[in-house]
Write a protein that holds these residues in place. Structure first.
Motif, PDB file in Angstrom:
ATOM      1  N   GLY A  13       0.773  -1.230   0.000  1.00 35.21           N
ATOM      2  CA  GLY A  13       0.000   0.000   0.000  1.00 35.21           C
ATOM      3  C   GLY A  13       0.809   1.287   0.000  1.00 35.21           C
ATOM      4  O   GLY A  13       0.538   2.197  -0.789  1.00 35.21           O
ATOM      5  N   PRO A  14       1.827   1.416   0.867  1.00 31.56           N
ATOM      6  CA  PRO A  14       2.566   2.679   0.905  1.00 31.56           C
ATOM      7  C   PRO A  14       3.291   3.026  -0.400  1.00 31.56           C
ATOM      8  O   PRO A  14       3.561   4.201  -0.653  1.00 31.56           O
ATOM      9  N   ARG A  15       3.592   2.024  -1.215  1.00 26.97           N
ATOM     10  CA  ARG A  15       4.200   2.314  -2.522  1.00 26.97           C
ATOM     11  C   ARG A  15       3.196   2.125  -3.654  1.00 26.97           C
ATOM     12  O   ARG A  15       2.723   3.085  -4.261  1.00 26.97           O
ATOM     13  N   ASP A  16       2.832   0.904  -3.931  1.00 29.18           N
ATOM     14  CA  ASP A  16       1.950   0.619  -5.068  1.00 29.18           C
ATOM     15  C   ASP A  16       0.555   1.193  -4.845  1.00 29.18           C
ATOM     16  O   ASP A  16      -0.131   1.578  -5.791  1.00 29.18           O
ATOM     17  N   GLY A  17       0.134   1.245  -3.595  1.00 34.51           N
ATOM     18  CA  GLY A  17      -1.191   1.772  -3.297  1.00 34.51           C
ATOM     19  C   GLY A  17      -1.307   3.272  -3.464  1.00 34.51           C
ATOM     20  O   GLY A  17      -2.315   3.779  -3.947  1.00 34.51           O
ATOM     21  N   LEU A  18      -0.256   3.991  -3.056  1.00 33.77           N
ATOM     22  CA  LEU A  18      -0.312   5.453  -3.078  1.00 33.77           C
ATOM     23  C   LEU A  18       0.239   6.080  -4.352  1.00 33.77           C
ATOM     24  O   LEU A  18      -0.035   7.248  -4.636  1.00 33.77           O
ATOM     25  N   GLN A  19       1.013   5.342  -5.155  1.00 28.75           N
ATOM     26  CA  GLN A  19       1.741   5.957  -6.262  1.00 28.75           C
ATOM     27  C   GLN A  19       0.836   6.617  -7.304  1.00 28.75           C
ATOM     28  O   GLN A  19       1.251   7.543  -8.000  1.00 28.75           O
ATOM     29  N   PRO A  26       1.046  13.844   2.480  1.00 33.00           N
ATOM     30  CA  PRO A  26       2.139  14.338   3.315  1.00 33.00           C
ATOM     31  C   PRO A  26       2.977  13.208   3.917  1.00 33.00           C
ATOM     32  O   PRO A  26       2.440  12.163   4.307  1.00 33.00           O
ATOM     33  N   THR A  27       4.257  13.434   3.992  1.00 35.70           N
ATOM     34  CA  THR A  27       5.191  12.412   4.462  1.00 35.70           C
ATOM     35  C   THR A  27       4.840  11.902   5.847  1.00 35.70           C
ATOM     36  O   THR A  27       4.917  10.689   6.110  1.00 35.70           O
ATOM     37  N   GLU A  28       4.450  12.785   6.733  1.00 37.73           N
ATOM     38  CA  GLU A  28       4.119  12.360   8.097  1.00 37.73           C
ATOM     39  C   GLU A  28       2.918  11.417   8.110  1.00 37.73           C
ATOM     40  O   GLU A  28       2.841  10.514   8.958  1.00 37.73           O
ATOM     41  N   GLN A  29       1.989  11.625   7.193  1.00 33.97           N
ATOM     42  CA  GLN A  29       0.834  10.727   7.105  1.00 33.97           C
ATOM     43  C   GLN A  29       1.251   9.362   6.558  1.00 33.97           C
ATOM     44  O   GLN A  29       0.733   8.323   6.980  1.00 33.97           O
ATOM     45  N   LYS A  30       2.182   9.363   5.621  1.00 38.03           N
ATOM     46  CA  LYS A  30       2.706   8.083   5.124  1.00 38.03           C
ATOM     47  C   LYS A  30       3.395   7.320   6.249  1.00 38.03           C
ATOM     48  O   LYS A  30       3.235   6.099   6.386  1.00 38.03           O
ATOM     49  N   ALA A  48       8.454   2.371  -0.501  1.00 38.58           N
ATOM     50  CA  ALA A  48       8.814   3.521  -1.330  1.00 38.58           C
ATOM     51  C   ALA A  48       9.356   3.083  -2.678  1.00 38.58           C
ATOM     52  O   ALA A  48       9.586   1.893  -2.926  1.00 38.58           O
ATOM     53  N   SER A  49       9.569   4.076  -3.526  1.00 36.37           N
ATOM     54  CA  SER A  49      10.129   3.836  -4.858  1.00 36.37           C
ATOM     55  C   SER A  49      11.079   4.979  -5.186  1.00 36.37           C
ATOM     56  O   SER A  49      10.740   6.152  -5.012  1.00 36.37           O
ATOM     57  N   PHE A  50      12.280   4.627  -5.652  1.00 37.92           N
ATOM     58  CA  PHE A  50      13.233   5.648  -6.065  1.00 37.92           C
ATOM     59  C   PHE A  50      13.040   5.932  -7.557  1.00 37.92           C
ATOM     60  O   PHE A  50      13.661   5.311  -8.418  1.00 37.92           O
ATOM     61  N   VAL A  51      12.142   6.850  -7.833  1.00 43.92           N
ATOM     62  CA  VAL A  51      11.849   7.263  -9.203  1.00 43.92           C
ATOM     63  C   VAL A  51      11.908   8.783  -9.256  1.00 43.92           C
ATOM     64  O   VAL A  51      11.823   9.455  -8.227  1.00 43.92           O
ATOM     65  N   HIS A  52      12.036   9.325 -10.456  1.00 44.42           N
ATOM     66  CA  HIS A  52      12.094  10.781 -10.581  1.00 44.42           C
ATOM     67  C   HIS A  52      10.744  11.375 -10.173  1.00 44.42           C
ATOM     68  O   HIS A  52       9.692  10.892 -10.596  1.00 44.42           O
ATOM     69  N   PRO A  53      10.757  12.413  -9.359  1.00 45.09           N
ATOM     70  CA  PRO A  53       9.499  13.021  -8.899  1.00 45.09           C
ATOM     71  C   PRO A  53       8.579  13.466 -10.026  1.00 45.09           C
ATOM     72  O   PRO A  53       7.359  13.500  -9.849  1.00 45.09           O
ATOM     73  N   ARG A  54       9.145  13.802 -11.180  1.00 43.30           N
ATOM     74  CA  ARG A  54       8.284  14.189 -12.300  1.00 43.30           C
ATOM     75  C   ARG A  54       7.484  12.998 -12.816  1.00 43.30           C
ATOM     76  O   ARG A  54       6.365  13.160 -13.305  1.00 43.30           O
ATOM     77  N   ALA A  55       8.060  11.813 -12.717  1.00 41.78           N
ATOM     78  CA  ALA A  55       7.376  10.607 -13.197  1.00 41.78           C
ATOM     79  C   ALA A  55       6.313  10.142 -12.208  1.00 41.78           C
ATOM     80  O   ALA A  55       5.186   9.823 -12.586  1.00 41.78           O
ATOM     81  N   VAL A  56       6.689  10.101 -10.933  1.00 41.44           N
ATOM     82  CA  VAL A  56       5.755   9.675  -9.881  1.00 41.44           C
ATOM     83  C   VAL A  56       5.928  10.627  -8.694  1.00 41.44           C
ATOM     84  O   VAL A  56       6.702  10.355  -7.769  1.00 41.44           O
ATOM     85  N   GLN A  63      13.534   8.946   0.289  1.00 40.05           N
ATOM     86  CA  GLN A  63      14.656   8.858   1.219  1.00 40.05           C
ATOM     87  C   GLN A  63      14.204   8.993   2.665  1.00 40.05           C
ATOM     88  O   GLN A  63      14.670   8.269   3.551  1.00 40.05           O
ATOM     89  N   GLU A  64      13.288   9.922   2.922  1.00 37.69           N
ATOM     90  CA  GLU A  64      12.798  10.110   4.282  1.00 37.69           C
ATOM     91  C   GLU A  64      11.979   8.912   4.753  1.00 37.69           C
ATOM     92  O   GLU A  64      12.065   8.493   5.916  1.00 37.69           O
ATOM     93  N   ILE A  65      11.192   8.339   3.831  1.00 39.50           N
ATOM     94  CA  ILE A  65      10.398   7.157   4.174  1.00 39.50           C
ATOM     95  C   ILE A  65      11.302   5.973   4.466  1.00 39.50           C
ATOM     96  O   ILE A  65      11.052   5.191   5.397  1.00 39.50           O
ATOM     97  N   VAL A  66      12.377   5.830   3.715  1.00 36.28           N
ATOM     98  CA  VAL A  66      13.331   4.749   3.968  1.00 36.28           C
ATOM     99  C   VAL A  66      13.978   4.916   5.341  1.00 36.28           C
ATOM    100  O   VAL A  66      14.096   3.953   6.111  1.00 36.28           O
TER     101      VAL A  66
END
Length: 284
Positions: A13-19, A26-30, A48-56, A63-66
């Motif tokens: 959910g935190p990655r595939d669910g929210l992407q 907001p990060t704190e909610q995640k 989490a996913s390390f992708v370019h912010p423009r893409a996702v 980084q903060e979630i990790v």
């Protein structure tokens, strides 16, 4: 019919669910969502996913979630779709990564703008580096049953990617019904053949519920000997590169189904329900 005594559930959910959510959560909610998921008894989470912010854009705070996931002592995965993403993951001490390649040529090109051949070639180097660093590696194979661009996907198309993953030492392979069009018949046949052809490989079933068949497909996968599943709290999710695809199979419903059949999950249903309500609240 034969059913296992226990299944393994990876919460995505935190990655595939929210992407796929248009409005940034907001990060704190995640973080709170991840913390609540841990309290339900979920043992492993893709955070989490390390992708370019423009893409996702939703994954801009990876980084903060990790760092938060590590502080919890959590068993967690992160998606690293290319070499640059792997380098970023290594820099922050990630221990488990996931890569993905589509079984559909058209989907792969639209999703990551590369041919399957080019993706597999890059994967070779990524797997080599990951293994040298002692990382656990998951391989996702997307569009394993049908594709919105190409229609039916053959077993041979799936096996092309699976074979490459196996040859290069991935630790597990998640087989995705990315657009949610699979039926129990093809699910049973495909997983049965995969397990016959790759008997030493751990396969995970990753279903989306576009047509409402995901739970029937889960039973079919169980009958084919699959005992590991991906799911998303509250059924959140969808693929931004698969038109019409809706949410992942719901962790809540999956856990309820397993428990009603006497199959253990290690997850508390009541706590999971409360977490599901919170997950839907933060995306409204």
């Amino acid at each position: 019919m034969h059913f296992p005594k226990m299944v393994e559930i990876t919460e995505v959910g935190p990655r595939d669910g929210l992407q796929n959510e248009a409005q940034f959560v907001p990060t704190e909610q995640k973080k709170k969502l991840i913390e609540q998921l841990v309290k339900t008894g979920v043992r492993r989470i893709e955070t989490a996913s390390f992708v370019h912010p423009r893409a996702v854009p939703q994954m801009a705070d990876a980084q903060e979630i990790v760092a938060f996931s590590k502080s919890l002592g959590l068993d967690f995965l992160v998606l690293t779709p290319n070499m640059k993403a792997l380098e970023m993951a290594l820099a922050v001490g990630v221990q488990q990564i996931a890569v993905f390649v589509g079984a559909s040529e058209t989907f792969n090109e639209r999703n990551i703008r590369r041919s399957i051949a080019d993706s597999l070639q890059e994967c070779e180097e990524m797997f080599r580096i990951a293994k040298e660093q002692g990382l656990f590696v998951r391989g996702y194979v997307s569009m394993c049953f049908s594709c919105p661009y190409e229609g039916a996907i053959s077993y041979e198309q799936v096996a092309r990617v699976v074979s490459h993953f196996v040859q290069h030492g991935v630790d597990e392979i998640s087989i995705g019904d990315t657009n949610g069009q699979a039926t129990p018949k093809i699910v049973y046949e495909r997983f049965t053949r995969l397990r016959e052809d790759y008997p030493n490989t751990k396969f995970i079933a990753h279903f989306h519920d576009t047509n409402g068949f995901a739970y029937a497909n889960t039973i079919a996968a169980l009958q084919a000997g699959i005992t590991a599943f991906d799911s998303s709290v509250g059924g959140l999710g969808g693929c931004p590169f698969s038109p019409g695809a809706t949410g992942n199979i719901s962790t809540n419903k999956l856990v309820e189904l397993m428990h009603k059949m006497g199959i253990a999950t290690g997850i508390d249903e009541e706590k999971l329900l409360a977490t599901s309500k919170y997950a839907h609240k933060i995306i409204m």
